[in-house]
Design a protein around this motif. Sequence first.
Motif, mmCIF file in Angstrom:
data_model
loop_
_atom_site.group_PDB
_atom_site.id
_atom_site.type_symbol
_atom_site.label_atom_id
_atom_site.label_comp_id
_atom_site.label_asym_id
_atom_site.label_seq_id
_atom_site.Cartn_x
_atom_site.Cartn_y
_atom_site.Cartn_z
ATOM 1 N N HIS A 1 0.839 -1.210 0.000
ATOM 2 C CA HIS A 1 0.000 0.000 0.000
ATOM 3 C C HIS A 1 0.872 1.257 0.000
ATOM 4 O O HIS A 1 1.790 1.376 0.806
ATOM 5 N N LYS A 2 0.553 2.205 -0.875
ATOM 6 C CA LYS A 2 1.407 3.384 -0.991
ATOM 7 C C LYS A 2 0.692 4.729 -0.822
ATOM 8 O O LYS A 2 1.363 5.766 -0.739
ATOM 9 N N ASP A 3 -0.611 4.757 -0.763
ATOM 10 C CA ASP A 3 -1.323 6.032 -0.760
ATOM 11 C C ASP A 3 -1.883 6.406 0.611
ATOM 12 O O ASP A 3 -2.467 5.584 1.303
ATOM 13 N N TYR A 4 -1.702 7.693 0.965
ATOM 14 C CA TYR A 4 -2.393 8.262 2.118
ATOM 15 C C TYR A 4 -3.753 8.785 1.659
ATOM 16 O O TYR A 4 -3.926 9.108 0.489
ATOM 17 N N PRO A 5 -4.707 8.912 2.578
ATOM 18 C CA PRO A 5 -6.019 9.444 2.186
ATOM 19 C C PRO A 5 -5.948 10.864 1.610
ATOM 20 O O PRO A 5 -6.625 11.173 0.632
ATOM 21 N N THR A 6 -5.121 11.737 2.210
ATOM 22 C CA THR A 6 -5.085 13.129 1.743
ATOM 23 C C THR A 6 -3.690 13.649 1.414
ATOM 24 O O THR A 6 -3.561 14.598 0.647
ATOM 25 N N LYS A 7 -2.654 13.054 1.961
ATOM 26 C CA LYS A 7 -1.298 13.572 1.735
ATOM 27 C C LYS A 7 -0.843 13.277 0.299
ATOM 28 O O LYS A 7 -1.083 12.191 -0.226
ATOM 29 N N PRO A 8 -0.145 14.221 -0.336
ATOM 30 C CA PRO A 8 0.325 13.981 -1.702
ATOM 31 C C PRO A 8 1.505 13.019 -1.770
ATOM 32 O O PRO A 8 1.666 12.298 -2.751
ATOM 33 N N HIS A 9 2.355 12.993 -0.731
ATOM 34 C CA HIS A 9 3.505 12.081 -0.796
ATOM 35 C C HIS A 9 3.056 10.638 -0.521
ATOM 36 O O HIS A 9 1.988 10.403 0.036
ATOM 37 N N LYS A 10 3.881 9.723 -0.942
ATOM 38 C CA LYS A 10 3.527 8.298 -0.884
ATOM 39 C C LYS A 10 4.142 7.628 0.339
ATOM 40 O O LYS A 10 5.185 8.036 0.838
ATOM 41 N N THR A 11 3.491 6.580 0.776
ATOM 42 C CA THR A 11 4.046 5.751 1.839
ATOM 43 C C THR A 11 4.466 4.412 1.232
ATOM 44 O O THR A 11 4.720 4.311 0.044
ATOM 45 N N GLY A 12 4.523 3.387 2.051
ATOM 46 C CA GLY A 12 5.013 2.081 1.608
ATOM 47 C C GLY A 12 5.897 1.503 2.687
ATOM 48 O O GLY A 12 5.739 1.814 3.873
ATOM 49 N N LEU A 13 6.853 0.682 2.298
ATOM 50 C CA LEU A 13 7.836 0.126 3.228
ATOM 51 C C LEU A 13 8.780 1.225 3.700
ATOM 52 O O LEU A 13 9.244 2.039 2.902
ATOM 53 N N TRP A 14 9.071 1.234 5.015
ATOM 54 C CA TRP A 14 10.153 2.092 5.511
ATOM 55 C C TRP A 14 11.439 1.292 5.374
ATOM 56 O O TRP A 14 11.631 0.289 6.048
ATOM 57 N N LEU A 15 12.295 1.733 4.446
ATOM 58 C CA LEU A 15 13.361 0.878 3.936
ATOM 59 C C LEU A 15 14.289 0.312 5.012
ATOM 60 O O LEU A 15 14.634 -0.874 4.981
ATOM 61 N N SER A 16 14.697 1.137 5.961
ATOM 62 C CA SER A 16 15.655 0.656 6.963
ATOM 63 C C SER A 16 15.082 -0.444 7.843
ATOM 64 O O SER A 16 15.838 -1.233 8.428
ATOM 65 N N GLU A 17 13.765 -0.520 7.925
ATOM 66 C CA GLU A 17 13.156 -1.577 8.736
ATOM 67 C C GLU A 17 13.337 -2.947 8.070
ATOM 68 O O GLU A 17 13.297 -3.973 8.745
ATOM 69 N N LEU A 18 13.554 -2.930 6.772
ATOM 70 C CA LEU A 18 13.939 -4.151 6.058
ATOM 71 C C LEU A 18 15.444 -4.346 6.095
ATOM 72 O O LEU A 18 15.938 -5.391 6.518
ATOM 73 N N THR A 19 16.189 -3.316 5.671
ATOM 74 C CA THR A 19 17.630 -3.490 5.457
ATOM 75 C C THR A 19 18.401 -3.748 6.750
ATOM 76 O O THR A 19 19.313 -4.575 6.773
ATOM 77 N N HIS A 20 18.036 -3.072 7.830
ATOM 78 C CA HIS A 20 18.790 -3.247 9.079
ATOM 79 C C HIS A 20 18.547 -4.632 9.683
ATOM 80 O O HIS A 20 19.470 -5.249 10.221
ATOM 81 N N PHE A 21 17.329 -5.113 9.593
ATOM 82 C CA PHE A 21 17.027 -6.476 10.048
ATOM 83 C C PHE A 21 17.736 -7.490 9.150
ATOM 84 O O PHE A 21 18.368 -8.439 9.634
ATOM 85 N N TYR A 22 17.629 -7.281 7.847
ATOM 86 C CA TYR A 22 18.256 -8.179 6.867
ATOM 87 C C TYR A 22 19.763 -8.281 7.129
ATOM 88 O O TYR A 22 20.352 -9.365 7.076
ATOM 89 N N ASP A 23 20.371 -7.138 7.407
ATOM 90 C CA ASP A 23 21.814 -7.089 7.638
ATOM 91 C C ASP A 23 22.225 -7.934 8.833
ATOM 92 O O ASP A 23 23.307 -8.520 8.851
ATOM 93 N N GLU A 24 21.351 -7.990 9.828
ATOM 94 C CA GLU A 24 21.644 -8.782 11.026
ATOM 95 C C GLU A 24 21.581 -10.282 10.760
ATOM 96 O O GLU A 24 22.388 -11.043 11.287
ATOM 97 N N ILE A 25 20.614 -10.723 9.972
ATOM 98 C CA ILE A 25 20.407 -12.167 9.828
ATOM 99 C C ILE A 25 21.042 -12.750 8.560
ATOM 100 O O ILE A 25 21.075 -13.963 8.384
#
Length: 226
Positions: free
Chosen positions: A10-34
């Motif tokens: 999911h990438k859209d906010y109801p009213t905000k113009p900028h997009k959301t999605g995955l917060w990248l470091s929450e993937l990469t920092h965990f990935y780096d550990e394991i």
Amino acid sequence: MKALIVCTNHKDYPTKPHKTGLWLSELTHFYDEIADRNFTIDIASPNGGFIPIDERSLDRRDNINEKWYQNPEIRHKLENSVSLADVATETYQLLYLTGGHGTMWDFPENVQLQDITRRIYETGGMVSAVCHGVCGLLNVRLSDGSYLLNDKQVTGFSNMEEKLIRLNEEVPFLLEDELKKKNAHYSKGLIPFLPHLEVDERLVTGQNPLSARKVGRKVLEEMFEK
């Protein structure tokens, strides 16, 4: 050993113009550990396919982000994620739910995610989540009908943090409030946005993006050092 990392579509906010999605470091920092622990690591999402990344999380000064985001194998996994419908749950010993605001729209009510989480947990696997990804645990019921989070020590993105980034009016609910409604024992760090972790046997949760590495370390400790 196999690990399943689940990200939002999911990438859209109801009213905000900028997009959301995955917060990248929450993937990469965990990935780096394991990554060096001989895990086969798969990346899945509710619909499969492309995983959007919150543009605000593409921090070029974060060496770990750069290391893994520029990795062709990881980039391929992010652009061609496995659909939750195609996940062979019985092959995984570790589940990790990444965050990013997008998860608040496509994680909580996803019955496939709930089923995967229950199966991994009930067969002795480790369940972990960070930040908004913790919302994927809200409606998980165990085989006896009880909620996974009932009476568990947990954390997740706090009301204060949501207000400080001015998205508390944009999200469908406040995660801290919903965790408390599920009879979870919610805690948060004294200072917003600093790492905070909660461990309850085979359930490991982190409060915010800076907690992702600590979640990874704790998961390894629980799985291999006890």
